[in-house]
Design an enzyme around this catalytic site. Structure first.
Site, PDB file in Angstrom:
ATOM      1  N   GLU A 157       0.800  -1.234   0.000  1.00  0.00           N
ATOM      2  CA  GLU A 157       0.000   0.000   0.000  1.00  0.00           C
ATOM      3  C   GLU A 157       0.832   1.282   0.000  1.00  0.00           C
ATOM      4  OE1 GLU A 157      -3.322  -2.554   0.175  1.00  0.00           O
ATOM      5  OE2 GLU A 157      -1.408  -2.764   1.162  1.00  0.00           O
ATOM      6  N   TYR A 206       3.370   2.005   2.081  1.00  0.00           N
ATOM      7  CA  TYR A 206       3.926   2.369   3.378  1.00  0.00           C
ATOM      8  C   TYR A 206       5.445   2.146   3.370  1.00  0.00           C
ATOM      9  CZ  TYR A 206      -0.878   2.769   5.073  1.00  0.00           C
ATOM     10  OH  TYR A 206      -2.188   3.159   5.248  1.00  0.00           O
ATOM     11  N   ARG A 216       2.475  -8.722   4.325  1.00  0.00           N
ATOM     12  CA  ARG A 216       1.594  -8.181   3.278  1.00  0.00           C
ATOM     13  C   ARG A 216       2.480  -7.606   2.177  1.00  0.00           C
ATOM     14  NH1 ARG A 216      -3.795  -7.301   2.369  1.00  0.00           N
ATOM     15  NH2 ARG A 216      -4.394  -5.381   1.283  1.00  0.00           N
ATOM     16  N   HIS A 272      -1.524   4.010  -1.866  1.00  0.00           N
ATOM     17  CA  HIS A 272      -2.600   4.960  -1.581  1.00  0.00           C
ATOM     18  C   HIS A 272      -2.562   6.149  -2.529  1.00  0.00           C
ATOM     19  CE1 HIS A 272      -4.173   2.842   1.773  1.00  0.00           C
ATOM     20  NE2 HIS A 272      -3.148   3.035   2.575  1.00  0.00           N
ATOM     21  N   GLN A 300     -18.155   4.957   2.315  1.00  0.00           N
ATOM     22  CA  GLN A 300     -18.685   6.182   2.918  1.00  0.00           C
ATOM     23  C   GLN A 300     -18.524   6.226   4.430  1.00  0.00           C
ATOM     24  OE1 GLN A 300     -22.641   7.366   1.517  1.00  0.00           O
ATOM     25  NE2 GLN A 300     -22.277   6.248  -0.377  1.00  0.00           N
TER      26      GLN A 300
END
Length: 700
Positions: free
Chosen positions: A177, A179, A227, A265, A352
């Site tokens: 992701e 990081y 991961r 991201h 949301q």
């Protein structure tokens, strides 16, 4: 370890035989192949919220999750996501015994995720492989020194040791992701010329050193998961050869499980939004599984049980990670084991209430399950038969459906009235928008849960006062109707031969009651206006249902050919449907600013790609034979269109409120509750509507 007695073991004929079968995983056996993936809820950062976090995770263990991964905890102060978060120090670890004890009481297994944010850290201590600034961060991260890297490796090991002391079954190292560890791996963010960079072997030196140190700290009786990013989806990401070399190095360092991650991201390619095709990234996961000798976990839009079963049956992965689906339904595995798959609360991948809230520093929950992360605050306690109330729910949109299910599940006697011939309200319309097909799954779930809760359903009945006599509680969830606007005819009265554009509402269009022509103006560019624009320009069938075409559209390529898996997106500039669409809003500023933080950019990109004409600061003068006349920047212009779709807001439908409340005066009549769009029409807020439904029912 056999499956616990309170969750039936699967039979060979079970439609989920693979998904529900146990698996030997490193030092222990998990009871099924369903992993509750890591997700930050906002409860991780304050000590006073740990009892709530324990109940949240415990409820998922009680529901049968095979393996649970916590939200990410930093090994040191520099790696915290936010300035107010705490690293996983000794004091924090001691408090986590409540979490591990709660999960283990329900026969669950749980790993602590160790996550260093790197240049995604939102504070002044942010540190990365090189001094760089992420496009999604206002801060520039400092470069970690060689001494700092050595200290960081020791911090990872110390954190793993504390996790063991706190009772965790192991840890997961977050290396995906975008990081910190992912930042060390990619040429995009690692510009070092020392042993921790320069060439591919140097760039993977830190992740491998961390894995080896953590393995040693855990000992042989704890699980180590890593991961791993399979597709970075950013320029100068890793190529496939580098990813495989990392995977083999991790296995050699003692990693028991490789859990797959997709996309940074900051990537401008969607990876988990509802418009992403289901299982879009499983093929690359299958390639990894063929290359390594440890279990591999599939993730990203493998969110529906039948789909997860297919992935495992094909041998594309050994386990499936579901994060948001466990927000939606903590009992997901239990329901599958009890042959109640149709009652699983379907995640609609809307973001949301979960990711959109977390990214602005708020606590996560779930649009279709407002109890998520509020288990200690919002309880639906069953009532004994002699205290059951007679409850009428009027309106079968999301608020009414949830109210009826919640009241029925508590043991009340519930009747649901719906004037139309179908359940669903605004969700019925949303499900017809390309990219929102998952909303239909939510409706299927509500229908099944109404039956399971014993709710009587009266379709095609516009409830009158006479229908509602004899009830103790009446919940008005009658929803909204589209707001009409006046569009005067310009000039003399039209003759029989003159025809202006057809003016229709978004509800007529999406319900199939009216069709749009080839040239369309949309009045109103809020969430509904954007949905209507995508409905009008999208190809048929929906690109969400064609993973190959979708990957071509976004430029997702083979990582063996394209670094990071980032190729060239398909050329845009024209709507696949062949329509010309103008999206208009009265307010100044960019269209779509009120859309979700994690999905709004996806919608804006789709509109640009389809060549939608977007205009702000527009005044609507009227219609004439040639189309819609507007005024913008003081200048009038005729938009030559044959259809005008009005998306100018909604009005509450609550004609029953006053007569019902008059009946209730003096305490002789039923109590009346107004929820959802009937209570407030602004912005069609399904999150608020469903939460209101559960809160009202919890208080009955």
């Amino acid at each position: 370890m056999p499956a616990p007695s309170h969750i039936p073991a699967p039979t060979p004929s079970s439609p989920f035989a693979h998904l529900l079968s146990p698996l030997d995983l490193g030092p222990f056996t998990v009871r099924n192949r369903l992993v509750m993936g890591s997700m930050h809820t906002g409860l991780e950062d304050r000590a006073e919220d740990l009892p709530r976090l324990a109940e949240f995770l415990g409820e998922r263990a009680r529901g049968g999750a095979g393996l649970i991964i916590t939200g990410g905890y930093s090994p040191d102060r520099s790696g915290r996501l936010t300035a107010h978060a705490r690293p996983f120090d000794a004091r924090t670890a001691g408090r986590h015994r409540l979490i591990t004890r709660t999960v283990h009481e329900h026969d669950g297994r749980i790993l602590l995720q160790i996550l260093h944010a790197g240049r995604y850290a939102a504070h002044l201590l942010a540190a990365s492989a090189s001094a760089t600034k992420a496009p999604i961060s206002p801060l520039r991260a400092r470069r970690l020194s060689s001494v700092g890297i050595g200290r960081l490796i020791r911090s990872y090991a110390a954190t793993a040791a504390r996790a063991v002391e706190a009772g965790y079954d192991g840890v997961e190292i977050m290396g995906s992701e975008g990081y910190l560890l992912n930042q060390f791996l990619a040429p995009r963010t690692n510009h070092r010329r020392d042993r921790w960079g320069k060439e591919a072997a140097g760039r993977r030196a830190l992740p491998l050193a961390v894995a080896a140190a953590v393995r040693a700290a855990l000992g042989p009786d704890r699980l180590l998961s890593y991961r791993i990013s399979l597709l970075d989806l950013v320029e100068d990401g890793q190529d496939w050869e580098e990813t495989l070399a990392l995977a083999h190095g991790l296995v050699a360092a003692g990693v028991d499980v490789l859990s797959t991650g997709i996309g940074w991201h900051e990537a401008r390619v969607p990876t988990i939004a509802t418009s992403v095709p289901r299982a879009a990234f499983v093929p690359v996961t299958a390639r990894l599984r063929e290359a390594v000798d440890v279990p591999v976990v599939a993730s990203n839009r493998v969110h529906e049980p039948h789909l997860a079963e297919q992935v495992l049956a094909r041998g594309d992965a050994d386990l499936v990670s579901m994060a948001r689906p466990f927000l939606a339904d903590p009992e997901l595995p239990r329901k599958l084991a009890q042959n109640r798959a149709r009652e699983v609360v379907a995640c609609i991948a809307c973001n949301q209430s979960c990711l959109d809230r977390v990214f602005v520093g708020e606590e996560a929950s779930c649009l279709v399950n407002p109890r998520a992360a509020r288990e200690t605050q919002l309880r639906l306690v069953p009532v004994p038969a002699h205290r059951a109330l007679r409850v009428a729910v009027v309106g079968a949109g999301p608020a009414g459906l949830e109210a009826a299910v919640a009241a029925g599940s508590r043991g009340h006697r519930v009747t649901l009235f719906e004037a139309g011939q179908e359940l669903g309200g605004q969700f019925l319309l949303a499900a017809r928008v390309p990219g929102k097909e998952d909303y239909a799954l939510a409706l299927d779930s509500w229908r099944s849960r109404l039956l399971a809760a014993g709710v009587g359903v009266r379709l095609g009945v516009r409830a009158e006062l006479t229908d509602l006599t004899g009830y103790d509680e009446i919940i008005l969830a009658t929803g909204v109707r589209p707001r009409e606007i006046a569009l005067p005819w310009i000039g003399a009265s039209p003759t029989a031969s003159e025809r202006g554009p057809r003016v229709i509402s978004y509800a007529q269009l999406l319900a199939g009651q009216a069709e749009a022509g080839r040239r369309v103006a949309i009045i109103g560019a809020g969430g509904i206006g954007v949905d209507v624009a995508e409905f009008l320009v999208a190809a048929s069938p929906s690109p969400t249902l064609d993973a190959v075409a979708w990957r071509e559209r976004w430029g997702i390529g083979d990582p063996a050919v394209h670094r990071g898996g980032l190729g060239t997106p398909a050329p845009g500039g024209a709507a696949p449907s062949g329509r010309t669409v103008h999206l208009l809003q009265r307010s100044e500023g960019r269209i779509g600013t009120g859309l979700g933080r994690t999905t709004g950019w996806v919608h804006r990109a789709e509109l640009r790609h389809a060549g939608v004409d977007q205009r702000s600061g527009v005044r609507y003068v009227g219609v004439e034979a040639g189309g819609l006349r507007i005024r913008q920047d003081g200048t009038e212009q005729l938009l030559e269109v044959d259809t005008v779709v009005v998306c100018a807001g909604q009005e509450s439908v609550r004609e029953l409120e006053v007569p019902l409340r008059s009946l209730a005066e003096g305490g002789a009549g039923p109590r009346v509750h107004l929820i959802g769009g009937a209570e407030r029409a602004a912005q069609l807020d399904a999150q608020r509507a469903i939460r209101q439904a559960v809160e009202v029912v919890a208080a009955l």
